[in-house]
Structure formats: structure tokens, C-alpha cells
Write an enzyme that holds these catalytic residues in place. Sequence first.
Site, PDB file in Angstrom:
ATOM      1  N   LYS A  62       0.849  -1.194   0.000  1.00 57.10           N
ATOM      2  CA  LYS A  62       0.000   0.000   0.000  1.00 57.10           C
ATOM      3  C   LYS A  62       0.883   1.242   0.000  1.00 57.10           C
ATOM      4  O   LYS A  62       1.900   1.288   0.700  1.00 57.10           O
ATOM      5  CB  LYS A  62      -0.889  -0.035   1.243  1.00 57.10           C
ATOM      6  CG  LYS A  62      -1.934   1.061   1.332  1.00 57.10           C
ATOM      7  CD  LYS A  62      -2.811   0.879   2.583  1.00 57.10           C
ATOM      8  CE  LYS A  62      -3.882   1.936   2.714  1.00 57.10           C
ATOM      9  NZ  LYS A  62      -4.737   1.717   3.910  1.00 57.10           N
ATOM     10  N   SER A 136      -9.467   1.682   2.912  1.00 60.19           N
ATOM     11  CA  SER A 136      -8.603   2.458   2.068  1.00 60.19           C
ATOM     12  C   SER A 136      -7.554   1.621   1.342  1.00 60.19           C
ATOM     13  O   SER A 136      -6.967   2.099   0.377  1.00 60.19           O
ATOM     14  CB  SER A 136      -7.895   3.540   2.899  1.00 60.19           C
ATOM     15  OG  SER A 136      -7.056   2.970   3.871  1.00 60.19           O
ATOM     16  N   SER A 160      -9.726  -0.375   7.132  1.00 61.92           N
ATOM     17  CA  SER A 160      -9.107  -0.311   5.813  1.00 61.92           C
ATOM     18  C   SER A 160      -8.425  -1.604   5.393  1.00 61.92           C
ATOM     19  O   SER A 160      -8.139  -1.788   4.206  1.00 61.92           O
ATOM     20  CB  SER A 160      -8.059   0.812   5.781  1.00 61.92           C
ATOM     21  OG  SER A 160      -8.682   2.069   5.820  1.00 61.92           O
TER      22      SER A 160
END
Lengths: 436, 436
Positions: A62, A136, A160
Site C-alpha cells: 500500500k 482504504s 481499511s
Amino acid sequence: MSTVDLVQRVRDAYAANTAADRPEAWITLRAEDDVVRDAEALQARVAAGEVLPLAGKLLAVKDNLDVAGLPTTAGCPAFAYVPERSATAVQRLVDAGALVLGKTNLDQFATGLVGTRSPYGAVRDLRDPERISGGSSSGSAVVVAAGVADLALGTDTAGSGRVPAAFQGIVGLKPTVGTVPSEGLVPACRSFDCITVFARTLDEGRDALRVMADPVRADAPRAAPPAPVVLVPPREELLHLSESWRDAFEAAAKTLEAAGAVLRPVHLAPFLAAAKLLYEGAFVAERYAAVGEFVDAHPGEVDPVVAGIIGSARDIRAADYVRDQERLEQLRAEAMLEWGDADALLIPTTTDHPTIAEVRAAPVAVNSRLGTYTNSCNLLDLSAVAVPAGEADGRPFGVTVVARAHADAVAADVAALLGGAPLADEPSGLPLVVFG
Amino acid sequence: MSTVDLVQRVRDAYAANTAADRPEAWITLRAEDDVVRDAEALQARVAAGEVLPLAGKLLAVKDNLDVAGLPTTAGCPAFAYVPERSATAVQRLVDAGALVLGKTNLDQFATGLVGTRSPYGAVRDLRDPERISGGSSSGSAVVVAAGVADLALGTDTAGSGRVPAAFQGIVGLKPTVGTVPSEGLVPACRSFDCITVFARTLDEGRDALRVMADPVRADAPRAAPPAPVVLVPPREELLHLSESWRDAFEAAAKTLEAAGAVLRPVHLAPFLAAAKLLYEGAFVAERYAAVGEFVDAHPGEVDPVVAGIIGSARDIRAADYVRDQERLEQLRAEAMLEWGDADALLIPTTTDHPTIAEVRAAPVAVNSRLGTYTNSCNLLDLSAVAVPAGEADGRPFGVTVVARAHADAVAADVAALLGGAPLADEPSGLPLVVFG
């Protein structure tokens, strides 16, 4: 394992990535030949006798986590920098033999559960391009579901690392806050940020987490008991869920029971009240402390929804923050009273799977709803494992097994009772290769 | 122990209180006959065979701690309420046989290190009525020094349980934050508040602390090693101290060395920087969170210096509070790097012993100076024992032995090496009765 196997595996991953047709999942995808070279070097080490527990696992990271030499954007081009050192969690995986494919898209500054809040594009669900990926950690979840990466790092403050796992039909492990070092993570809400891992199978995720995390505390349980007591909220308390989602949730509970778990009803009220503190209370000031001055200084370069959320925290008073900490302590006590001596809690991972259009129409309200069950987990200092649990309405349905702090192994063991097999309609063109 | 002994002891205490002539030390002094009745009842229990480790110890309680049935004022008449239950720490002492004499004066809302910030009167030093008692646990320290109470409870966020111990020539034990339950304490700065105990001897203080505190953690050291390594700041770093105070401090260090301690120099910079965070940073917002709305709603009923400090915290931003938490974490790491593997740290308890007039002339600046060495202790999660260490300028001089969190026993053992005898010129008219 031969060099040809590993190189071919990298080439297959890039082919799968093309086939998946979700270019927005990546912010930085490394050149295929560079990864091939890394694969060859790795292969040489293994051939020379090095034992690497994650040798050849393909890893996506990420883009709010540092990978040395690749830009960290946190989903905001103007924020980008190129770190010299990788995040500790990344470095531990690489040291164990993982190969980094690149950096994945996210809701900017990890602020969102939807996957749409990014100038690099709203990440589309792998199966239905009209729907959101979840966020996210949007790109990380999609590239694992697509069979491109074996492992992907996410982060998780409000959900997330779990909500996108549910939508993408994969496993998301959210360890106890603090057990995976957070060096090299762009903070979102520092008291409650947590690095997580996605995988297609629970075992792969657990293997990765063992490598990423600090040693387990001496007093932490190493496994769930043979007949774990699992708290299950009654159907009528799952207010946001459709009937088909409620059916799927009850089916998951029955699967646990059939596998030997002892189900016990639980009222979620204190958990839901704690959840509201994360965004509706003063804790959002931590987001301002992290990146607020950057947001203020870069009008027009920040996603407007994200800028609105972070900017609204500018003038939150410290006294209100302190009072919310007190309120959270009370709610933690209430929640653990409700928890009693149970081993785990089963919850739906999220409430529904919205379309991108639905999110665009009501970006804050829909996001808030999706966090109903996930938001409280880090606030209450709990560990969680999000796993697929069949389908509802023809799409993946996911549940989360929650355990106490440092009882991560209990959550994973109970989650394993659900089967955890990949969905039958695995969408990747890539066959699951047994490797290494 | 006969009934006559105990009753006589109570009567002697009230006589000593009159002789000490510090009526401002008390906010609520119980009627002598009421305490005598309690003494008789206690005596009957002991005669019936009950074993009470603190039987007959006379106890004074700082007036920000609840004693059932007596008003809690926190030094502010308009704030007063009468609690139904005693603070857990008080109740544990009473259950162990202590007799409550009453509630003592304090810097209002425990905001101060001087003892002057109270509408119940500036508490005067026991030996020199022109000088301050120290605070905020002003009355508690004075009534112990005067031989009226054997034990007195204080509280300590910035040094309130240590600075007055130094001025009054007694022992002040400040345990690790969290080891004595804080139920029944009016919060000052909740993250760092700590209930403390004053006594004339270290042993009496340790006995009381054992009763007040939760069980010691399994991994906590039970004693100092035979040749403890003690950090000592060099003379030239003690910027605020007069030459005679520096001499007294060095003499204390030499006493430790002669008793077998291994001295090691230390730079106090990270400790002093952390100290400044307590009042000059955003943590003071915790004081606003605790009583700020009361202060706002009662103009003219709050001490003006205290109202100024608390009111100034009204608009501190949560983001700044969060950043100060981060800064504190960094300083904690720096301080513990400086600490290394030492067992304890020796510091002067405070900087100088001001007059009441000096405090009136510069109430914030003098107060701030007095906290130079004490302020950082709770922020850095350390335990401390303040003990007398001879005299300087003809007045008591005090040092503090600091130890790591949960190493309270180490701090006390090292402090015991200093002798800890009461000053020769014990000012109380009451001979020290060996009792029980």
C-alpha cells in the site's frame, strides 16, 4: 524450485495483472524485467542454501508504506517522497524472501473505506466494475484477489484492512495494534493505525504476519481452545444489512457452530458507540496532526472529501480529545463486560457493497455506514481476521472474527473454522500455483 | 496496645496540631471526639483479634481525594461535594486500620507546587512561616512534618507529592502511575495523576504504599541490587541551585557512594525538556478537560492564578496535543537511552525554598522553576521517592531517587541508603511514639 519457475511466476503475475484490467489498483508498478532480475537473484540465494520462509511470494505494498527507492505518495502526488529505507514490516517480508511488485492505490492518506478517494482513480471491484473495491487499502486487496500478488500490505485504522478484503473475497488480517512496528508508515490516526496483510488463504496471511510482527508476548494464547465460545449478535441487531446479507451472516455462524464453536448472543451497543468516536469524535484530530498542515498548504491538490474531513479537525479542542479518551475508556470497559470470558466475536465485516455512483452521491454517509462494525476494533484494542464466508446476492460476503488484544492466534483459528476456501468463481485467469 | 494508648495518641495529635499553629493546613479537621470514638472502635477490633497492618496510624487526606461523608473541595469552596464512597486508596488504608483525621489544604485543583493557591489560606512552612510549605499537597506534608498525622495522602502530577516533602523534611513516595487506583481522585491532568503518600520515615511510607497499591507486577524488581548503579547529574548542570544546595546535593551523592552505590554521571537534558511539556505544552488541556467548564462557569470563585492556567488551556488544539504526545515519546526514548542500564537516578527534589512573598510576586515563574526536576517524572513513566538529605542554609534539603516504572522498590531501597532519619531539630512538640 527452479529459476524458471520463479521467473515464470513473475511473468504470469504481470499477465494476470493485464488480464484483470484494474490499472488503477497500482500507483507504482515496477517494471516486469526489474522484478524478474530480483527473482533470479533470489533464486540464486535459495539455490545457495538460504532458507527464506516467504521465498518468491509476490508482494504488493500500500502506498502509505515506504519501500526504499519507490515513491511514497499516500495517494497524493504533491505529498510524494522517495524513502531511503523500507518500512520495517516491508523489510521483514523482503528479508524473508518476498518480491515487491509495486505500490498500490489507496483512499488518500488512508482516509476512507471506499477506494474512490484517490487522484490515481477510484479502484473498481474486481468482479463488478460498477462497484467499489473497498478501501482504504483498495489496490492491495484487488491485486491479491486478482491473483497478481500473493500477499499485500494494507493499513487499518477504521477497517481499511478488512472492508476491502470482504468485497474482494480474500483474507485480511488486522493484528493487535503495536505488534507490527509502524516505522515507515504515513500516519493516519497514530494511536490506532495498524499494518495489515491480505492473502488469498488464511495460512499465507498468517505466515506473513508471523514474519512482520514482533515476537508474540509470553502470555498471549497460541491457539483457540477446542470448543471456542464465540459471541454472535442477533439478526435483529444487524440494522444495516439486507435480508440476504443477514442470511449469509447466520450461515457463517452456523458453520462455526457445526465446526465445534459454542455460540453466545451479544449486544453490540458499546462496540457501535465506540465506533462512532473514531470519526464523529475528536480523534480525527490525529489525522490533522499527521498531515493537516500539508493539506492546508496544498489547496486543490488534495481529494476534496479527504480535505474536508482532515480540515474539519483543525480546530478540534484538546480538552474534547481528552474527554473522548475518557469516554473510550468507559466504552472499553462496557464492551469487555459484554464480552465476558468469550474467546471471539463474529461480526459481518461491513454493511453492504455500494456502487461507485452511490459513494459519489453521498461520500461521507456511505463511508461511515461501511465502518459500522470495523471502526471500533482498534479503539477497543482488539485483533481481527476478515475472511470470506460464501456469497450474498451473487457477490462475495465476508465476516470478521474478532479476538482480544494479543489473541491474534485465537481470531485466526476461529476464522479457520469457517473454511476460508477461495470462492468457486475465482476470477483470476491465473491458476493458483503451489510454489516453493 | 491498649485503648488508653490509642485514645491518648489521638488526643496528643490534636494537641500537636494546636502547637504547630498551622490551622490553614486543614480544610476539614474532624472533631477530636469523633476520632476518639473511631479509635475506641478500632481498638475493640484489634482486641478481638483482627490483624490490621496499619492499626492506629493517623491519616490526613488531601482534599482532592474522597473520604465518605466529608466534603471534597479540591481547594475550591464552590466545587465542594460530599461523596458517599471513599477513594479506593483511602478505603484500603482505612480497611488496614488507619484513622482519618481530616482533609488537608492544597493548591486549588492540585494546580501548583507552592501551597499558596488556596482560598483556605496559603499554607506556611512548618519551620519558617515566611516561606511556602510547597504544594500542591501542602497541608498533607505540613501535618506529617508536625507529627500530627503519621501518614498523609497527596497527589502528584508535576511534583505535588515530592516538592512539599523536601521543604518539610519528610518522605514522599510517588509510585508508578497506575499502580494506586485513581478512583475518587479529582483529576488534574488525568494521564499523569498519581496518588502519593507522605510519612516521617521511609518504612512507614512503604508500608502504606503496599496497602494502597495494586499487587506488584510479576516482573517488577522486588529490591535494589547490592551495588546499585545510580545516575547523578554533574554539579554544573544544576543551574537553579545555590552553592549551598549544590553542596548538599553532592553530599547526598557521596552518602550513596559510601553506602555502596556506583555513581555514574548523567545529562538531564531530555528529562528537563520533557518537564517543560507538562505546563508549556498542550497537556495542560487535560486540566481544562477536568475542571475547565466549572472554572468558566464560576468566575471570581476560583483562585486567579489557577483560573489563568486552566483558562489558558481552553483553546489548545487537539492536533497540538497529539503532537506533544509524539514529542514526549521521542523524549522518553532519549531519556531512557541516557538512563541505560542504571538502577536509579538521584536528583535534587526542587531548586530552592522561596518565601510566600516571592511566590506572590511571580506566581507562575517561581512555580515553574520549582518543578524543574519533578515535572518530567510522570511524563516519562518513572517512579520516585523524595527523602530528606540533611540541611542547606539551615533548612531541610531533599533529594529524590527516581527509578523505572514498576521499580518502586528499587527507588525506595536506594533512598534508604541515604539514611532517611528525621531531622535533628524535629519541630513537633510531640515525641515520636512507637505504637502498635
